[in-house]
Design a protein around this motif. Structure first.
Motif, mmCIF file in Angstrom:
data_model
loop_
_atom_site.group_PDB
_atom_site.id
_atom_site.type_symbol
_atom_site.label_atom_id
_atom_site.label_comp_id
_atom_site.label_asym_id
_atom_site.label_seq_id
_atom_site.Cartn_x
_atom_site.Cartn_y
_atom_site.Cartn_z
ATOM 1 N N VAL A 33 0.851 -1.189 0.000
ATOM 2 C CA VAL A 33 0.000 0.000 0.000
ATOM 3 C C VAL A 33 0.885 1.237 0.000
ATOM 4 O O VAL A 33 2.030 1.195 0.464
ATOM 5 C CB VAL A 33 -0.952 0.039 1.218
ATOM 6 C CG1 VAL A 33 -1.885 -1.154 1.199
ATOM 7 C CG2 VAL A 33 -0.178 0.095 2.533
ATOM 8 N N LEU A 34 0.354 2.316 -0.533
ATOM 9 C CA LEU A 34 1.073 3.590 -0.551
ATOM 10 C C LEU A 34 0.254 4.623 0.209
ATOM 11 O O LEU A 34 -0.958 4.730 0.010
ATOM 12 C CB LEU A 34 1.314 4.060 -1.982
ATOM 13 C CG LEU A 34 2.028 5.410 -2.121
ATOM 14 C CD1 LEU A 34 3.055 5.367 -3.236
ATOM 15 C CD2 LEU A 34 1.037 6.551 -2.383
ATOM 16 N N VAL A 35 0.914 5.376 1.077
ATOM 17 C CA VAL A 35 0.239 6.426 1.839
ATOM 18 C C VAL A 35 0.817 7.778 1.422
ATOM 19 O O VAL A 35 2.014 8.014 1.550
ATOM 20 C CB VAL A 35 0.414 6.230 3.357
ATOM 21 C CG1 VAL A 35 -0.373 7.301 4.114
ATOM 22 C CG2 VAL A 35 -0.046 4.841 3.780
ATOM 23 N N GLY A 36 -0.067 8.639 0.915
ATOM 24 C CA GLY A 36 0.351 9.961 0.451
ATOM 25 C C GLY A 36 0.363 10.022 -1.063
ATOM 26 O O GLY A 36 1.278 9.506 -1.699
ATOM 27 N N PHE A 80 -3.607 5.738 -0.203
ATOM 28 C CA PHE A 80 -4.408 6.443 0.803
ATOM 29 C C PHE A 80 -4.019 7.915 0.854
ATOM 30 O O PHE A 80 -2.851 8.269 0.695
ATOM 31 C CB PHE A 80 -4.197 5.818 2.186
ATOM 32 C CG PHE A 80 -4.621 4.380 2.273
ATOM 33 C CD1 PHE A 80 -5.906 4.039 2.678
ATOM 34 C CD2 PHE A 80 -3.741 3.364 1.928
ATOM 35 C CE1 PHE A 80 -6.298 2.715 2.746
ATOM 36 C CE2 PHE A 80 -4.120 2.037 1.991
ATOM 37 C CZ PHE A 80 -5.408 1.711 2.401
ATOM 38 N N ASP A 81 -5.027 8.744 1.118
ATOM 39 C CA ASP A 81 -4.773 10.175 1.243
ATOM 40 C C ASP A 81 -5.921 10.803 2.037
ATOM 41 O O ASP A 81 -7.017 10.241 2.121
ATOM 42 C CB ASP A 81 -4.668 10.829 -0.135
ATOM 43 C CG ASP A 81 -3.865 12.119 -0.103
ATOM 44 O OD1 ASP A 81 -2.667 12.076 -0.445
ATOM 45 O OD2 ASP A 81 -4.431 13.162 0.280
ATOM 46 N N ASN A 82 -5.644 11.978 2.617
ATOM 47 C CA ASN A 82 -6.677 12.704 3.356
ATOM 48 C C ASN A 82 -7.482 13.647 2.467
ATOM 49 O O ASN A 82 -8.493 14.198 2.908
ATOM 50 C CB ASN A 82 -6.038 13.516 4.491
ATOM 51 C CG ASN A 82 -5.713 12.655 5.701
ATOM 52 O OD1 ASN A 82 -6.452 11.728 6.024
ATOM 53 N ND2 ASN A 82 -4.605 12.962 6.369
ATOM 54 N N ASP A 83 -7.030 13.847 1.239
ATOM 55 C CA ASP A 83 -7.684 14.780 0.324
ATOM 56 C C ASP A 83 -8.923 14.126 -0.286
ATOM 57 O O ASP A 83 -8.821 13.137 -1.026
ATOM 58 C CB ASP A 83 -6.698 15.187 -0.773
ATOM 59 C CG ASP A 83 -7.235 16.311 -1.652
ATOM 60 O OD1 ASP A 83 -8.453 16.567 -1.624
ATOM 61 O OD2 ASP A 83 -6.422 16.921 -2.375
ATOM 62 N N SER A 84 -10.092 14.682 0.005
ATOM 63 C CA SER A 84 -11.347 14.099 -0.485
ATOM 64 C C SER A 84 -11.459 14.152 -2.003
ATOM 65 O O SER A 84 -12.237 13.396 -2.599
ATOM 66 C CB SER A 84 -12.542 14.822 0.149
ATOM 67 O OG SER A 84 -12.518 16.205 -0.179
ATOM 68 N N GLU A 85 -10.700 15.038 -2.650
ATOM 69 C CA GLU A 85 -10.736 15.102 -4.111
ATOM 70 C C GLU A 85 -9.980 13.937 -4.752
ATOM 71 O O GLU A 85 -10.149 13.667 -5.945
ATOM 72 C CB GLU A 85 -10.148 16.431 -4.594
ATOM 73 C CG GLU A 85 -10.981 17.645 -4.207
ATOM 74 C CD GLU A 85 -10.455 18.921 -4.827
ATOM 75 O OE1 GLU A 85 -9.445 18.846 -5.570
ATOM 76 O OE2 GLU A 85 -11.046 19.989 -4.585
ATOM 77 N N LYS A 86 -9.157 13.256 -3.963
ATOM 78 C CA LYS A 86 -8.395 12.117 -4.483
ATOM 79 C C LYS A 86 -9.045 10.783 -4.122
ATOM 80 O O LYS A 86 -8.972 9.826 -4.898
ATOM 81 C CB LYS A 86 -6.963 12.148 -3.934
ATOM 82 C CG LYS A 86 -6.169 13.373 -4.348
ATOM 83 C CD LYS A 86 -4.827 13.427 -3.629
ATOM 84 C CE LYS A 86 -4.073 14.699 -3.982
ATOM 85 N NZ LYS A 86 -2.814 14.842 -3.202
ATOM 86 N N THR A 87 -9.658 10.713 -2.961
ATOM 87 C CA THR A 87 -10.229 9.448 -2.512
ATOM 88 C C THR A 87 -11.427 9.058 -3.371
ATOM 89 O O THR A 87 -12.166 9.907 -3.871
ATOM 90 C CB THR A 87 -10.662 9.542 -1.039
ATOM 91 O OG1 THR A 87 -11.594 10.621 -0.875
ATOM 92 C CG2 THR A 87 -9.456 9.781 -0.144
ATOM 93 N N ILE A 93 -6.055 6.290 -9.327
ATOM 94 C CA ILE A 93 -4.934 7.163 -9.679
ATOM 95 C C ILE A 93 -3.769 6.307 -10.156
ATOM 96 O O ILE A 93 -3.261 5.468 -9.407
ATOM 97 C CB ILE A 93 -4.512 8.024 -8.472
ATOM 98 C CG1 ILE A 93 -5.692 8.879 -7.999
ATOM 99 C CG2 ILE A 93 -3.311 8.898 -8.822
ATOM 100 C CD1 ILE A 93 -5.419 9.670 -6.734
ATOM 101 N N ASN A 94 -3.381 6.497 -11.392
ATOM 102 C CA ASN A 94 -2.299 5.700 -11.990
ATOM 103 C C ASN A 94 -2.522 4.203 -11.778
ATOM 104 O O ASN A 94 -1.611 3.454 -11.429
ATOM 105 C CB ASN A 94 -0.937 6.123 -11.429
ATOM 106 C CG ASN A 94 -0.521 7.503 -11.901
ATOM 107 O OD1 ASN A 94 -1.090 8.043 -12.848
ATOM 108 N ND2 ASN A 94 0.465 8.088 -11.252
ATOM 109 N N GLY A 95 -3.766 3.789 -11.972
ATOM 110 C CA GLY A 95 -4.110 2.376 -11.884
ATOM 111 C C GLY A 95 -4.361 1.853 -10.488
ATOM 112 O O GLY A 95 -4.561 0.648 -10.305
ATOM 113 N N CYS A 96 -4.366 2.735 -9.491
ATOM 114 C CA CYS A 96 -4.511 2.298 -8.098
ATOM 115 C C CYS A 96 -5.656 3.063 -7.432
ATOM 116 O O CYS A 96 -5.706 4.295 -7.504
ATOM 117 C CB CYS A 96 -3.202 2.549 -7.348
ATOM 118 S SG CYS A 96 -3.145 1.867 -5.694
ATOM 119 N N ARG A 97 -6.566 2.341 -6.778
ATOM 120 C CA ARG A 97 -7.692 3.005 -6.122
ATOM 121 C C ARG A 97 -7.230 3.704 -4.848
ATOM 122 O O ARG A 97 -6.466 3.148 -4.061
ATOM 123 C CB ARG A 97 -8.799 2.007 -5.793
ATOM 124 C CG ARG A 97 -10.001 2.651 -5.082
ATOM 125 C CD ARG A 97 -11.228 1.796 -5.143
ATOM 126 N NE ARG A 97 -11.733 1.666 -6.509
ATOM 127 C CZ ARG A 97 -12.465 2.592 -7.135
ATOM 128 N NH1 ARG A 97 -12.772 3.727 -6.522
ATOM 129 N NH2 ARG A 97 -12.891 2.379 -8.355
#
Length: 222
Positions: free
Chosen positions: A85-88, A113-120, A124-128
């Motif tokens: 998993v990737l965080v950030g 994972f990210d805290n930005d609601s515009e990303k969640t 992104i680049n093939g990864c949810r």
């Protein structure tokens, strides 16, 4: 199995990339001195490292590119795919996702994972991308054991704590902060700012001969 040093593991990973390059060039065999030249090691070091695998080459033809790559893979990789998993998901996180996509079939980045609601909720680049509130659930559901951290330094320890609490056993840390983790968790720190500063420092240094020549000229002027 006898414990293998971190440096040996790093060199074996590099040798595998050398084998990948040679395979793309259509090479079937390579001698230790060729592998050494392409990896920055010495021929003796290459031979000692490959002995760890229990693999040996031919005195006349060297090492089989395909067989050596396979032997390194069997040594370094798990039998099953290891989920990561990737965080950030800032600029660095996006670049990491793009770079690692399909690089190693035995290592799969299955979530970010990210805290930005515009990303969640997006891919992104093939990864949810998931919100941080789902970190533990997603890790546990996917049996992820490795994490990549690309978060601001102010959040690094908190994120590391949450990752290890969720069962993560290995962290690739791109934050410029040393994190504390429980015994049995492996951390690899990648500080690009420090690396660039080292390069900048040594790029300004003159070869020893030039330094001595300048000092000699200074003395001659007095």
């Amino acid at each position: 199995m006898e414990r293998v040093s971190e440096k040996t593991i790093g060199r074996l990973s590099l040798y595998r990339r050398v084998m990948d390059k040679l395979a793309r060039e259509g090479r079937d065999y390579a001698f230790s001195h060729e592998i050494a030249h392409m990896s920055g090691a010495t021929p003796d070091q290459v031979r000692r490292d490959i002995m760890v695998l229990g693999y040996s080459g031919s005195p006349n033809r060297g090492y089989s590119v395909g067989e050596l790559s396979k032997s390194i893979g069997e040594f370094l990789d798990d039998l099953d795919v290891q989920n990561v998993v990737l965080v950030g998901v800032g600029n660095l996180g996006r670049a990491i996702l793009s770079y690692f996509a399909g690089k190693r079939p035995k290592l799969s980045i299955i979530a970010c994972f990210d805290n930005d609601s515009e990303k969640t909720g997006r891919v992104i680049n093939g990864c949810r991308c998931y919100p941080m509130s789902q970190l533990q659930d997603v890790i546990n559901e996917n049996n992820a054991s490795i994490a990549i951290m690309a978060v601001p330094f102010s959040a690094s320890q908190e994120v590391a704590d949450r990752l290890t609490h969720s069962g993560i056993k290995g962290i690739l840390n791109f934050t410029p902060v040393s994190i504390k983790v429980p015994h049995g968790t492996y951390v690899e720190d990648i500080d690009m700012t420090m690396a660039l500063e080292k390069v900048a420092f040594y790029s300004r240094q003159k070869p020893q001969g030039q330094v001595l020549e300048r000092r000699s000229n200074d003395k001659a002027g007095h």
